[in-house]
Scaffold this active site. Structure first.
Site, PDB file in Angstrom:
ATOM      1  N   GLU A 173      20.094  -8.189 -24.828  1.00  0.00           N
ATOM      2  CA  GLU A 173      19.513  -7.153 -24.258  1.00  0.00           C
ATOM      3  C   GLU A 173      20.120  -5.795 -23.946  1.00  0.00           C
ATOM      4  O   GLU A 173      20.044  -4.984 -23.202  1.00  0.00           O
ATOM      5  CB  GLU A 173      18.833  -8.035 -22.916  1.00  0.00           C
ATOM      6  CG  GLU A 173      18.465  -8.777 -22.392  1.00  0.00           C
ATOM      7  CD  GLU A 173      17.950  -9.429 -21.149  1.00  0.00           C
ATOM      8  OE1 GLU A 173      18.664  -8.940 -20.239  1.00  0.00           O
ATOM      9  OE2 GLU A 173      17.264  -9.701 -21.276  1.00  0.00           O
ATOM     10  N   GLU A 242      13.770 -16.316 -23.632  1.00  0.00           N
ATOM     11  CA  GLU A 242      14.002 -15.778 -22.066  1.00  0.00           C
ATOM     12  C   GLU A 242      12.297 -15.756 -21.514  1.00  0.00           C
ATOM     13  O   GLU A 242      12.555 -14.624 -21.410  1.00  0.00           O
ATOM     14  CB  GLU A 242      14.942 -14.988 -21.366  1.00  0.00           C
ATOM     15  CG  GLU A 242      16.347 -15.083 -21.544  1.00  0.00           C
ATOM     16  CD  GLU A 242      17.766 -14.413 -20.580  1.00  0.00           C
ATOM     17  OE1 GLU A 242      16.748 -14.084 -20.137  1.00  0.00           O
ATOM     18  OE2 GLU A 242      18.382 -14.356 -21.105  1.00  0.00           O
TER      19      GLU A 242
END
Ligand code: NAG
Ligand code: NAG
Length: 316
Positions: A173, A242
């Protein structure tokens, strides 16, 4: 004759076991076949090795093809160059348990993980700046990443070696926070890609939330909804690393809950719009043991409103 049989055996074993993982713009391909893959996150340090076979088996019964986990640098290298892979930190045992259950693995080495962060000693090194073009940081990141890859290769756990791991992840991320790093951040992400690629694991690397991921890194989406996500390259399939089933819990906060209707809707829409890989984050959230909960004010329960509760039981 005996030696010929031995040689034949080796050849056959290698042929039978090595799996070719690749992709086109539509999907991850396994031995040339496009696959719709359902995956679920289980973090090995958040349960005990005795629980792993049951958790993974339940994931399989729940329809999963793969188990996804981070690798936790802070836990494995608590003191510089002194490693801990014992007990619930036995990464290799966890990966072999996935293999024993006949599932695939997704290995998110990072080695940065959002809530768990870095070992404390790393912060105290002279000249250290995290997650950017900084020699001290890059040397340590490369050292740890290489060590993990070498350990996994030694046990032949990458699909290219006949093992279960079909995807590996570098960084984590970073796209969400890279803005302030400017040019140094952009060259860092290129360095990460080259470093990972040079480790030659024989399976694709992913970079989640990284919309400038250099080829051949696959950029993927994390979120509550990912149907609007478009990868940055026509040759990258649409993947959701995710799919948040809930959230971590803070002291005094309410129990995180996401309704089944909302997830079902988000799922249907994701697949309708071309998605081909989904990972439930988490499938089993588990427990932040000892003093690993992190802060500020995170509870020891990492239940995450996941399908399996902290003790590994199916939720009703
Ligand atoms: C990591 O660094 C140590 C020296 O601190 C070195 O001995 C070791 O070989 C390095 N490991 C890798 C995988 O580069
Ligand atoms: C995301 O997870 C939910 C359960 O938490 C599931 O119902 C949904 O199908 C998942 N999304 C995809 C694309 O699989």
């Amino acid at each position: 004759m005996a030696s010929l049989r031995f040689i034949l055996c080796c050849v056959l074993v290698n042929c039978a076991c090595a799996t070719i993982v690749s992709h086109d713009g539509r999907a991850i391909t396994i031995d040339g076949h496009r696959r719709v893959l359902l995956s679920g996150s289980i973090h090995y340090p958040r349960s005990t090795p005795e629980m792993w076979p049951d958790l993974i088996k339940k994931g399989k019964e729940g329809g999963l093809d793969a188990i996804e986990t981070y690798v936790f640098w802070n836990a494995h290298e608590p003191t510089r160059r002194q490693y801990d892979f014992s007990g619930k930190l036995d990464l290799i045992r966890f990966l072999k348990t996935i293999q024993d259950e006949g599932l695939y693995g997704v290995l998110r080495i990072g080695p940065y993980a959002c809530a768990e962060g870095f070992p404390v000693w790393l912060h105290n090194m002279p000249g250290m700046v995290f997650r950017t073009t900084n020699k001290a940081y890059m040397d340590e990141m490369q050292n740890f990443t290489t060590m993990i890859v070498d350990m996994v290769k030694k046990e032949k756990l990458f699909a290219s070696q006949g093992g279960p791991i079909i995807l590996a992840q570098i960084e984590n991320e970073y796209g969400n926070i890279m803005g302030p790093y400017g040019e140094a951040g952009k060259s860092y992400i290129k360095w990460c890609a080259n470093m990972a690629q040079a480790l030659d694991v024989g399976v694709p690397w992913i970079m989640c939330q990284q919309n400038d991921a250099p080829q051949p890194m696959l950029n993927t989406c994390n979120g509550f909804y990912c149907d609007n996500f478009t990868p940055n390259n026509p040759n990258t399939p649409k993947m959701w690393t995710e799919n948040w089933t809930g959230w971590f819990k803070q002291w005094g906060g309410k129990n995180p809950h996401r309704t089944t209707e909302d997830v079902a809707f988000s799922v249907a829409r994701f697949f309708q719009r071309g998605g081909t890989f989904n990972n439930y984050y988490m499938y089993h959230g588990g427990t932040n043991f000892d003093r690993t909960a992190g802060g500020p004010y995170i509870t020891t329960s990492y239940d995450y409103d996941a399908p399996l509760d902290e003790y590994g039981k199916f939720k009703l």
